[in-house]
Design an enzyme around this catalytic site. Structure first.
Site, mmCIF file in Angstrom:
data_model
loop_
_atom_site.group_PDB
_atom_site.id
_atom_site.type_symbol
_atom_site.label_atom_id
_atom_site.label_comp_id
_atom_site.label_asym_id
_atom_site.label_seq_id
_atom_site.Cartn_x
_atom_site.Cartn_y
_atom_site.Cartn_z
ATOM 1 N N HIS A 228 34.780 70.571 50.214
ATOM 2 C CA HIS A 228 34.792 69.366 49.368
ATOM 3 C C HIS A 228 35.293 69.693 47.969
ATOM 4 O O HIS A 228 36.132 68.977 47.414
ATOM 5 C CB HIS A 228 33.384 68.780 49.309
ATOM 6 C CG HIS A 228 33.192 67.780 48.221
ATOM 7 N ND1 HIS A 228 33.763 66.522 48.261
ATOM 8 C CD2 HIS A 228 32.517 67.852 47.041
ATOM 9 C CE1 HIS A 228 33.435 65.864 47.155
ATOM 10 N NE2 HIS A 228 32.693 66.641 46.401
ATOM 11 N N PHE A 229 34.775 70.765 47.363
ATOM 12 C CA PHE A 229 35.218 71.134 46.021
ATOM 13 C C PHE A 229 36.707 71.451 45.990
ATOM 14 O O PHE A 229 37.391 71.196 44.995
ATOM 15 C CB PHE A 229 34.421 72.342 45.505
ATOM 16 C CG PHE A 229 33.062 71.987 44.985
ATOM 17 C CD1 PHE A 229 32.858 70.833 44.246
ATOM 18 C CD2 PHE A 229 31.972 72.802 45.235
ATOM 19 C CE1 PHE A 229 31.606 70.499 43.759
ATOM 20 C CE2 PHE A 229 30.708 72.473 44.763
ATOM 21 C CZ PHE A 229 30.525 71.315 44.025
ATOM 22 N N HIS A 230 37.205 72.014 47.090
ATOM 23 C CA HIS A 230 38.628 72.338 47.109
ATOM 24 C C HIS A 230 39.497 71.091 47.284
ATOM 25 O O HIS A 230 40.675 71.113 46.931
ATOM 26 C CB HIS A 230 38.924 73.375 48.192
ATOM 27 C CG HIS A 230 38.541 74.768 47.788
ATOM 28 N ND1 HIS A 230 37.261 75.251 47.883
ATOM 29 C CD2 HIS A 230 39.274 75.779 47.232
ATOM 30 C CE1 HIS A 230 37.214 76.495 47.436
ATOM 31 N NE2 HIS A 230 38.413 76.839 47.029
ATOM 32 N N ARG B 18 27.501 78.465 53.231
ATOM 33 C CA ARG B 18 28.203 78.487 51.951
ATOM 34 C C ARG B 18 27.755 79.715 51.164
ATOM 35 O O ARG B 18 26.678 80.252 51.382
ATOM 36 C CB ARG B 18 27.842 77.201 51.197
ATOM 37 C CG ARG B 18 28.432 77.074 49.808
ATOM 38 C CD ARG B 18 27.852 75.840 49.116
ATOM 39 N NE ARG B 18 28.363 75.704 47.760
ATOM 40 C CZ ARG B 18 27.826 74.904 46.849
ATOM 41 N NH1 ARG B 18 26.744 74.200 47.155
ATOM 42 N NH2 ARG B 18 28.343 74.806 45.651
ATOM 43 N N ARG B 19 28.597 80.157 50.225
ATOM 44 C CA ARG B 19 28.283 81.284 49.341
ATOM 45 C C ARG B 19 27.930 82.537 50.147
ATOM 46 O O ARG B 19 27.019 83.270 49.805
ATOM 47 C CB ARG B 19 27.098 80.971 48.421
ATOM 48 C CG ARG B 19 27.194 79.729 47.569
ATOM 49 C CD ARG B 19 26.016 79.696 46.596
ATOM 50 N NE ARG B 19 25.950 78.487 45.813
ATOM 51 C CZ ARG B 19 25.160 77.445 46.088
ATOM 52 N NH1 ARG B 19 24.382 77.489 47.166
ATOM 53 N NH2 ARG B 19 25.139 76.394 45.319
ATOM 54 N N TYR C 280 33.128 65.576 36.480
ATOM 55 C CA TYR C 280 33.855 64.508 35.800
ATOM 56 C C TYR C 280 34.608 65.025 34.578
ATOM 57 O O TYR C 280 35.622 64.436 34.176
ATOM 58 C CB TYR C 280 32.891 63.377 35.441
ATOM 59 C CG TYR C 280 32.434 62.667 36.677
ATOM 60 C CD1 TYR C 280 33.250 61.714 37.284
ATOM 61 C CD2 TYR C 280 31.236 62.997 37.300
ATOM 62 C CE1 TYR C 280 32.868 61.095 38.458
ATOM 63 C CE2 TYR C 280 30.847 62.385 38.480
ATOM 64 C CZ TYR C 280 31.670 61.438 39.057
ATOM 65 O OH TYR C 280 31.300 60.837 40.226
ATOM 66 N N HIS D 37 26.831 68.284 37.553
ATOM 67 C CA HIS D 37 27.604 67.172 38.101
ATOM 68 C C HIS D 37 28.546 66.553 37.071
ATOM 69 O O HIS D 37 29.695 66.246 37.392
ATOM 70 C CB HIS D 37 26.704 66.097 38.712
ATOM 71 C CG HIS D 37 27.494 65.122 39.523
ATOM 72 N ND1 HIS D 37 27.988 65.422 40.773
ATOM 73 C CD2 HIS D 37 27.952 63.886 39.244
ATOM 74 C CE1 HIS D 37 28.692 64.414 41.235
ATOM 75 N NE2 HIS D 37 28.689 63.466 40.323
#
Length: 549
Positions: free
Chosen positions: A374-376, A439-440, A227, A223
């Site tokens: 979300h990551f994209h 996912r994945r 950041y 995580h």
């Protein structure tokens, strides 16, 4: 003939550009694999030459999520710190080069194993998926290399304070130090699991490892990695965007305090990625979810600071009303447009992050392609568009070239392509995730209660969006190559904003590193000590933590 004027010395320019060459090579490789993934998932395309879906998925995640971001971030922060503190000395440059070569060798080692199909373990390399030992050693070298470069930033900042007693340290240097402090502390987790669990296991020294412990150590790092991607974008937003629009930094103190809060609360929150895993007491999951939500505060502070900066500049130019400043922004300047749209992407991205970290709502989206969407929105949109905006001025500034009107138009085109492609692809991922899309996974058939035609349209939309993103990547590579080698020689501004004369001086306590590191470590010990002891003590036979000697 125009004279080439570099904003940094030749020796430092070579160091920074070495990082950029690796970063944009990674962009080409990773984005190409991303396109192949979306085409494969559409069900209308089969990968050629026996290439496996999970092989390119691993390349996509590792090369873009780790290689591109790490090399770009370190290059940018070294450049920003060097520019604002007066340059690196010979020793500092030497140590930075050592870090660069360690990272490059590690990257090549890990990439080779992935390409040989000896490390198809995805971005998270979860056990019991096992890679060749060279893959793990390569990752370890990359991490150690970043530590070398981080120590350079610490030393240069400390040297500035020593040489300029009583003077306020440069904001960009301060931000770089906070970012690397967070990274150094967080990356210890992944270094420990790689060296003391994965490597002995891959070498056959042990038959089993504690899987829950390895996942916990990974997310202790995983995580804060988010950041690590985001804070350099914040550096651009806080300290460089105001200069590009002709304004000033709204508040130096607010910017520094934001970074301190992100240092304190970005690390002890890894359990919110493990909410569905047994073996971790729900009480500690609850504690870390609370700490995760605290991170919303510095994010909101950043939004307030940035829009206050935009509004103040707009009013200086005669804007009136609540949104009058919008008309006064330099929309035709790609250096502004790309990061500004990145900021807008971060709004739904942050909202999705709150959903992911919320126990009940996480049950709906966990391990679905929602998380990929979300990551994209976050790293692939908010962060990458900001990095592209940085590239438009950083590369010509340190190569002694100019960002021409033609390249600016291409930059605007690139921003539009990336925005449209990402909106199409990530929206389809979010919707399909809500319907249970995994996912994945290369699995692309109808599942759940979704309408079959609608399900197929989500797959096609992802392929269309991925194709547009691929075009955006090609345009970005063209711009980078032009700015590095072919743009007209000249002088390009290294834009660094000054602080508003209405802003108060930052408190001296902000430079009390013993205090902030101490509080950070205390929070980590509070959040992780008892759970880790419990995980190790409760491990099944043959998987007792690090017991391999």
């Amino acid at each position: 003939m125009a004279t080439s004027v570099k904003s940094l010395s030749n020796k430092e320019s070579k160091l920074i550009m070495a990082h950029m060459y690796v970063a944009f090579t990674a962009l080409f490789v990773g984005a190409t694999c991303g396109l192949l993934q979306t085409l494969e998932r559409s069900g209308k395309f089969t990968l050629p030459a026996g290439i496996g879906y999970y092989q390119i998925l691993t390349v996509h995640g590792v090369v873009l999520g780790l290689v591109l971001t790490t090399f770009f971030i370190l290059g940018f922060m070294l450049a920003a710190q060097s520019k604002t503190t007066g340059g690196l000395n010979k020793t500092e440059r030497t140590v930075a080069w050592i870090g660069f070569w360690l990272m490059l060798v590690g990257t090549l080692a890990a990439a080779t194993m992935i390409l040989l199909n000896e490390a198809t373990v995805l971005f998270t390399f979860y056990a019991p998926l096992q890679a060749h030992v060279v893959f793990y050693l390569g990752l370890a070298l990359v991490i150690v290399g970043t530590w070398f470069e981080g120590f350079v930033m610490f030393k240069r900042h400390a040297r500035f304070r020593k040489e300029n007693p009583g003077e306020r340290t440069p904001l960009l240097s301060y931000m770089a130090v906070i970012t690397m402090l967070m990274w150094q502390i967080a990356s210890i987790g992944v270094a420990v699991t790689v060296l003391f669990q994965m490597v002995p296991w891959a070498l056959g020294w042990v038959e089993t490892i504690d899987v829950l412990l390895s996942r916990t150590l990974f997310w202790y790092f995983g995580h804060p990695l988010v950041y690590f991607w985001l804070l350099p974008a914040y550096m651009m937003w806080y300290a460089i965007m105001p200069k590009i629009i002709g304004g000033k930094i709204f508040s130096d103190s607010l910017a520094r305090f934001t970074f301190i809060l992100l240092l304190l609360f970005s690390i002890p929150v890894g359990f919110h990625h493990q909410l569905t895993e047994p073996g971790i007491d729900p009480f500690w999951k609850f504690i870390q979810v609370i700490l995760t939500m605290v991170v919303v505060i510095p994010s909101m502070m950043t939004a307030f600071s940035m829009f206050a900066t935009f509004e103040a500049r707009g009013r200086e130019l005669g804007a009136k009303g609540l949104f009058g400043w919008l008309k006064k922004m330099p929309w035709k300047d790609a250096r502004f447009l790309a990061p500004f749209i990145g900021m807008l992407f971060f709004i739904p991205g942050g909202a999705g992050g709150i959903i992911n970290a919320s126990n009940q709502m996480n049950q709906v989206v966990h391990n679905t392609i929602w998380v990929t969407g979300h990551f994209h929105l976050t790293v692939a949109s908010a962060v990458m568009l900001t990095f592209f905006g940085i590239t438009y001025w950083l590369v010509p500034s340190i190569t002694g070239r100019t960002f021409t009107k033609t390249m600016n138009k291409l930059g605007i085109l690139q921003t539009i392509l990336w925005t449209v492609g990402m909106l199409i692809m990530s929206t389809a991922m979010h919707w399909q995730g809500l319907l249970g899309g995994p996912r994945r996974s290369a699995y692309s058939e109808y599942v759940g209660n979704a309408d079959t035609a609608a399900w197929g349209s989500y797959q096609i939309a992802q392929a269309v969006g991925g194709s547009i993103l691929f075009l955006g990547m090609i345009v970005m590579i063209i711009i980078f190559v032009n700015l590095a080698f072919f743009a007209p020689k000249g002088k390009e501004e290294f834009p660094i904003a000054v602080v508003s004369n209405k802003a108060a001086l930052p408190p001296k306590v902000f430079e009390n590193w013993k205090l902030w590191i101490g509080v950070t470590l205390a929070l980590i010990l509070f959040a992780y000590t008892i759970p880790l002891i419990d995980i190790i003590q409760s491990a099944p036979p043959g998987a007792k933590g690090f017991k391999f000697w």
